[in-house]
Design a protein around this motif. Structure first.
Motif, PDB file in Angstrom:
ATOM      1  N   TRP B  85      57.425 -68.778   0.231  1.00  0.00           N
ATOM      2  CA  TRP B  85      58.151 -67.665   0.407  1.00  0.00           C
ATOM      3  C   TRP B  85      56.834 -67.239   1.219  1.00  0.00           C
ATOM      4  N   ILE B 256      51.639 -56.760   0.748  1.00  0.00           N
ATOM      5  CA  ILE B 256      52.460 -56.036  -0.083  1.00  0.00           C
ATOM      6  C   ILE B 256      53.979 -55.943   0.195  1.00  0.00           C
ATOM      7  N   VAL B 259      55.817 -59.388  -0.178  1.00  0.00           N
ATOM      8  CA  VAL B 259      55.895 -59.788  -1.894  1.00  0.00           C
ATOM      9  C   VAL B 259      57.154 -58.962  -2.655  1.00  0.00           C
ATOM     10  N   PHE B 260      57.218 -57.732  -2.046  1.00  0.00           N
ATOM     11  CA  PHE B 260      58.302 -56.679  -1.923  1.00  0.00           C
ATOM     12  C   PHE B 260      59.549 -57.111  -2.036  1.00  0.00           C
ATOM     13  N   PRO B 262      60.453 -59.594   0.294  1.00  0.00           N
ATOM     14  CA  PRO B 262      60.491 -60.905   0.972  1.00  0.00           C
ATOM     15  C   PRO B 262      61.315 -61.219   1.668  1.00  0.00           C
ATOM     16  N   GLU B 264      64.637 -62.850   3.104  1.00  0.00           N
ATOM     17  CA  GLU B 264      65.937 -64.064   2.001  1.00  0.00           C
ATOM     18  C   GLU B 264      66.703 -64.827   2.918  1.00  0.00           C
ATOM     19  N   LEU B 265      67.034 -65.750   2.241  1.00  0.00           N
ATOM     20  CA  LEU B 265      68.243 -66.856   3.090  1.00  0.00           C
ATOM     21  C   LEU B 265      69.271 -66.533   3.318  1.00  0.00           C
TER      22      LEU B 265
ATOM     23  N   GLN C 396      68.322 -66.711  -3.786  1.00  0.00           N
ATOM     24  CA  GLN C 396      68.022 -65.539  -2.496  1.00  0.00           C
ATOM     25  C   GLN C 396      65.979 -65.012  -2.348  1.00  0.00           C
ATOM     26  N   TYR C 456      59.464 -63.886 -10.349  1.00  0.00           N
ATOM     27  CA  TYR C 456      59.312 -64.413  -9.419  1.00  0.00           C
ATOM     28  C   TYR C 456      58.675 -62.909  -9.011  1.00  0.00           C
ATOM     29  N   ARG C 460      53.590 -60.799  -7.774  1.00  0.00           N
ATOM     30  CA  ARG C 460      52.864 -59.720  -7.475  1.00  0.00           C
ATOM     31  C   ARG C 460      51.545 -59.288  -8.525  1.00  0.00           C
ATOM     32  N   LEU C 463      49.685 -61.079  -5.993  1.00  0.00           N
ATOM     33  CA  LEU C 463      49.107 -59.528  -4.724  1.00  0.00           C
ATOM     34  C   LEU C 463      48.130 -58.912  -4.696  1.00  0.00           C
TER      35      LEU C 463
END
Lengths: 148, 359, 493
Positions: B85, B256, B259-260, B262, B264-265, C396, C456, C460, C463
């Motif tokens: 991911w 950042i 992670v915040f 990401p 999408e599929l 997703q 998920y 963080r 991170l």
């Protein structure tokens, strides 16, 4: 002297900080990359074959639902000690079917649909037969795979 | 430790004459003035390009092109592969940031008129890379093979198909057939991971070589200054280290964002499904997409869309060859027209992008 | 010589005219003259439509009908055929009946494709002896006393058809030689049907064998072109039953087909071509077609919907319905326009069928049970929707959630089982399925999906660590640059 000293100190501290943080940086970049390269357990994109269990896991004249990707598959060990694998999704309204010992048939609880052990819809509302999967025996292990 | 490094350096120096290179770099200076900040965006673009190459190669280990496997393999990367991911999200974000920083870089060069003689070729190679970057974006967008990318590619290649005369064959070439299918996927995959990177690397090499050869462009007002009044900074190590510092900041930013927000599929593309509402291209195509929408169906005797495409083509061509028709800047005179044109272009792009965004 | 020629000429002329006029040239048909004296066949032939149209015996049997010399008349050289045998019989008929011009000559507008249809039909394809096909024209139409189909004397007049077909089809011994698995009780059943009873009373309008099976082109029921092939049955019945004019005298509605076509059964059969779905005959019977009586409805529906029927029979509704003489399944589901059962049917809202009887004031218990049962289904639906939403969100975000997704299938199953279990009209049993089975699965799925989403966000923390490290490095680099520049400045100065 003190000025030079503190300068020297600052410099060596900076060196220390710089080198350790470079190591930390490399670790924080390389760790994800190396873990990424490490192949995951399921090393295929699509499921083509699934271990259903050992022969001893199945009682004679009984059925068991196993997971094949996202679909349920019913594995049946018949009275005559044959193994059969069929899609467990009823072709009527997608319920999960089960093996009915008394009838020797595959039965759907939702609307009383019945299939014989070749998957043919023999009574009730199912419009189509169940899809048949392949059984492979490797020693004691039973594998289920898609029919080519 | 130091000894080993020294002996290794000596070993290389003996064979490659590194001393010359260090000397050359030490002699290189970067002008320092009010707009020095813009000098960094070339380097930042380079950084994002390096990130793209690295993460792109990593994605290649698990990605499988093909309509049956593309979406599934992305799903696999996202859910089964450790940090998959992260790699994918960074690839997606760095792609966008690359275009952004390249555009900023381009406009800064434009407003400084740094493209003027003798740097015409640097400008052209840079513009080529920007176009290639957009090509990367367009081809890479389809690769996850989800609904959104499928239809965006369909719409995008349809627009290309509207170009008079060559459009239809361009569209077929792009799609690998009359429709967007698995053939398009393999084709754009080939463009994305082999053709474009190959060309890009060559052009990038030329671009960097030219910069090293010609040095960093000075702003126009430097020409009237005495040599000692010109404030400068050594390229090595001062500018390079600052560049590196900025790269680190960008890396942080990437992490950042990844992670915040990401990647999408989405849902797997279905050629027979209906297009989901609100199909939009990537943001850097949005201003063009939006302006084509505002054009009436027919203008005088040609189709509005065709006219729009022709106008954009002409504008891009003019922009590309600006060093050749801006004679004034080449002579060292101020050319306000260029500045106004640039401001107009930026306003146009910003306004239409916003309109397209909220539409 | 001249005389002879003249005589022959006028004879032909006269003969020819009478031929065209369709008058029987009695005097000239020497076959008939003789055979009339012998009686039997010729007597029968007198009533025959062909005789009345002026066709002589020779029309079918060949020979020369103009001479009274028997040897000459029935000689091979005159084209005498004798009694046609086997498939030749139908070919003799087709000699005229398959030719449009020939039929028009006699002023007939009958179709001319009967033999063609017969050949394609099950009767014209199969043979018991291997020499000839089972049915020839005369099998149903008779040989010498053929009268118009419209005449009540015809064996193929609507009132006579059942017996005509029954001659063979009710004869077990005969049918055995040809199709041992075919039933032989069709006529007997037919006589018990509404159609059959009216037919017996002398009403030619209600359906007889040919109305549904066709006449010349009868095909086996498994033949997709057959009018009584499962997919074609509704249309076949609707030919009469949707014709308001035709049905005017019978005082029954004519909207059954229209209603059926939009029903869950009609859609399955007509749109999805699911031949397992019921057509008209599945509930009404085919040969013994009759509307199921009030008391037999649940048995008819229950032949497929067995679980529902069982549950209903042991439910408190059974007695109540019997007492009120309400038809069991039909009261809630209607008859022809049966819609897919949704939760809208359950509960006390306006659309719900429960509220037809259970109003708050009248029988309060039922009212509250219905309300509760509906609330169970509603909460299962809501919970399933939430689970799906969360699973989708986790998916997703790239979280591995296929196990939960797989498990959620059971909620779908519980919903379908609830549709069956509702027929117990027992709150406890219903709750067991909906809440015990369905809601348990959805709640578990929701918490698993939530966990996945939480996991998920756990990213963080990772991170944070790397951002911290990179920030420290950036800061150190910044200090390093400052240091270098300070050094450079001091060097220059």
């Amino acid at each position: 002297m003190s000025d030079l000293d503190s300068n020297q100190n600052r410099r060596s501290f900076l060196k220390y900080l710089l080198s350790t943080s470079i190591v930390g940086f490399l670790a924080s970049v390389l760790y994800p990359v190396i873990s990424y390269l490490n192949p995951p357990k399921q090393n295929e994109v699509e499921v083509s074959s699934v271990l259903a269990g050992k022969i001893s896991d199945f009682e004679k004249d009984s059925g068991k639902i196993i997971r094949f990707g996202n679909k349920p598959v019913i594995v049946i060990r018949t009275e005559k000690d044959e193994f059969k694998a069929l899609s467990a999704v009823c072709t009527h309204l997608d319920c999960t079917v089960q093996y009915k010992k008394e009838l020797g048939l595959i039965w759907c609880a939702c609307h009383n649909g019945k299939y014989d052990l070749t998957g043919k819809n023999v009574s009730g509302p199912p419009p189509r037969p169940l899809e048949v999967y392949k059984i492979n025996k490797q020693g004691e292990n039973i594998f289920v795979s898609k029919k080519a | 430790m130091k000894k080993i490094v020294k002996s290794f350096y000596d070993y290389l120096d003996e064979r490659l004459h590194l001393e010359d290179l260090v000397h050359f770099m030490g002699k290189k200076y970067v002008p320092v003035h009010a707009h020095s900040i813009w000098y960094y965006f070339g380097g930042v673009s380079l950084f994002f390009f390096i990130v793209q190459v690295t993460t792109g190669i990593l994605l290649l280990f698990y990605y499988k092109a093909g309509p049956d496997l593309a979406f599934e393999s992305i799903q696999y990367i996202m859910s089964k592969v450790q940090f998959g991911w992260l790699i994918r999200s960074i690839h997606g974000w760095a792609a966008n940031l690359f275009i952004l920083s390249a555009v900023i870089h381009m406009f800064s060069v434009y407003f400084e008129k740094a493209y003027r003689k003798p740097r015409e070729l640097t400008w052209i190679s840079g513009m080529l890379m920007l176009f290639l970057g957009m090509g990367f974006g367009f081809s890479g967008y389809l690769l996850p093979w989800n609904e959104l990318s499928f239809f965006a590619t369909k719409v995008g290649s349809d627009i290309a198909g509207a170009v008079p005369i060559v459009g239809e064959s361009m569209k077929i070439l792009m799609r690998g057939g009359p429709d967007v299918t698995g053939a398009t996927l393999s084709r754009l995959f080939g463009f994305h991971v082999a053709l474009f990177p190959g060309i890009f690397t060559v052009v990038l090499g030329i671009h960097l070589l030219l910069i090293q050869r010609q040095g960093i462009s000075e702003p126009m007002h430097f020409e009237h200054l005495e040599q000692k009044e010109k404030k400068t900074m050594p390229f090595f190590p001062n500018f390079l280290l600052r560049d590196l510092l900025l790269w680190l900041v960008m890396l942080n930013l990437l992490a950042i964002l990844a992670v915040f927000f990401p990647a999408e599929l989405g849902h797997k593309a279905d050629a027979f499904g209906s297009a989901p509402a609100g199909i939009k291209p990537e943001w850097y195509f949005l201003f063009m997409f939006q302006s084509l929408k505002y054009l009436p169906a027919h203008i005088i005797f040609i189709e509005g869309e065709v006219l729009g495409i022709l106008l954009f083509g002409a504008a891009f061509a003019l922009w590309l060859i600006v060093p050749f028709w801006d004679r004034k800047s080449a002579r060292g005179e101020k050319n306000r027209l260029i500045t106004y044109l640039g401001i107009f272009a930026i306003m146009f792009i910003i306004v239409l992008t916003i309109l397209g965004w909220v539409a | 010589m001249k005389n002879i020629i003249f005589f022959t000429f006028t004879f032909f002329l006269l003969n020819g005219f009478s031929f065209l006029n369709g008058k029987a040239p009695e005097s000239s048909d020497q076959c008939f003259v003789c055979h009339e004296q012998l009686g039997g066949v010729a007597d029968l032939f007198k009533k025959d439509i062909h005789f009345q149209k002026g066709i002589s015996c020779a029309g079918c049997h060949g020979g020369d009908s103009k001479t009274d010399d028997m040897d000459k008349a029935m000689s091979k050289s005159a084209g005498f055929l004798g009694i046609p045998k086997g498939d030749d019989i139908s070919l003799r008929c087709a000699n005229c009946h398959a030719k449009k011009e020939m039929m028009q000559k006699y002023g007939s507008h009958l179709p001319t494709n009967q033999l063609e249809l017969l050949k394609a039909s099950v009767h014209g394809k199969l043979s018991t002896t291997g020499k000839e096909k089972i049915v020839q024209c005369i099998t149903c139409h008779n040989a010498h006393g053929i009268v118009s189909v419209k005449s009540p004397a015809s064996p193929v007049y609507p009132l006579n058809i059942p017996n005509t077909c029954g001659k063979c089809h009710s004869n077990a011994k005969f049918m055995q030689t040809y199709n041992p698995s075919l039933a032989v009780d069709q006529v007997a059943k037919y006589r018990t049907s509404v159609h059959g009873m009216l037919n017996a009373k002398g009403d030619p309008k209600p359906a007889e064998c040919a109305s549904c099976h066709g006449s010349h082109g009868i095909r086996a029921t498994a033949d997709t072109k057959s009018q009584v092939y499962a997919l074609n049955i509704p249309e076949t019945c609707s030919k009469c039953h949707s014709d308001a004019e035709y049905m005017a005298g019978y005082k029954i509605p004519t909207d059954q087909y229209a209603k059926y076509a939009i029903s869950v059964h009609g859609k399955a059969l007509l749109e999805k071509h699911d031949v397992g779905a019921p057509a008209c005959n599945s509930c009404h019977g085919n040969h013994g077609a009759t509307p199921p009586g009030v008391e037999s409805i649940s048995k008819v529906c229950g032949s497929c919907h067995a679980l529902n029927a069982d549950l209903f029979s042991s439910s408190p509704h059974k007695q109540a319905f019997d007492k009120e003489k309400l038809p069991e399944c039909e009261t809630c589901h209607s008859n022809h326009a049966i819609m897919p059962a949704t939760k809208a049917m359950l509960g006390v809202s306006k659309e719900a069928v429960c509220s037809k009887c259970h109003t708050e004031s009248k029988s309060t218990k039922g009212y509250f049970v219905a309300q509760k049962m509906r609330s169970y289904v509603d909460s299962l639906d809501a919970s399933e929707a939430l689970a799906l939403k969360l699973i989708n969100e986790a998916e997703q975000k790239g979280m591995e959630i296929s196990e939960t997704k797989f498990k959620l299938r059971d909620a779908h199953q519980a919903k379908l089982e609830a549709r069956t279990m509702v027929h117990s009209f027992n709150e406890e049993k219903f709750k067991e399925v909906v809440v015990g089975k369905g809601l348990a699965v959805t709640t578990a799925s929701i918490s698993e999906a939530k966990e996945a989403v939480d996991n998920y966000f756990f990213r963080r923390y990772g991170l944070m660590v790397s951002v911290l490290i990179i920030s420290v490095l950036s800061f150190a680099l910044y200090l390093y640059i400052k240091q270098i520049e300070k050094k450079q400045a001091s060097k220059i100065s």
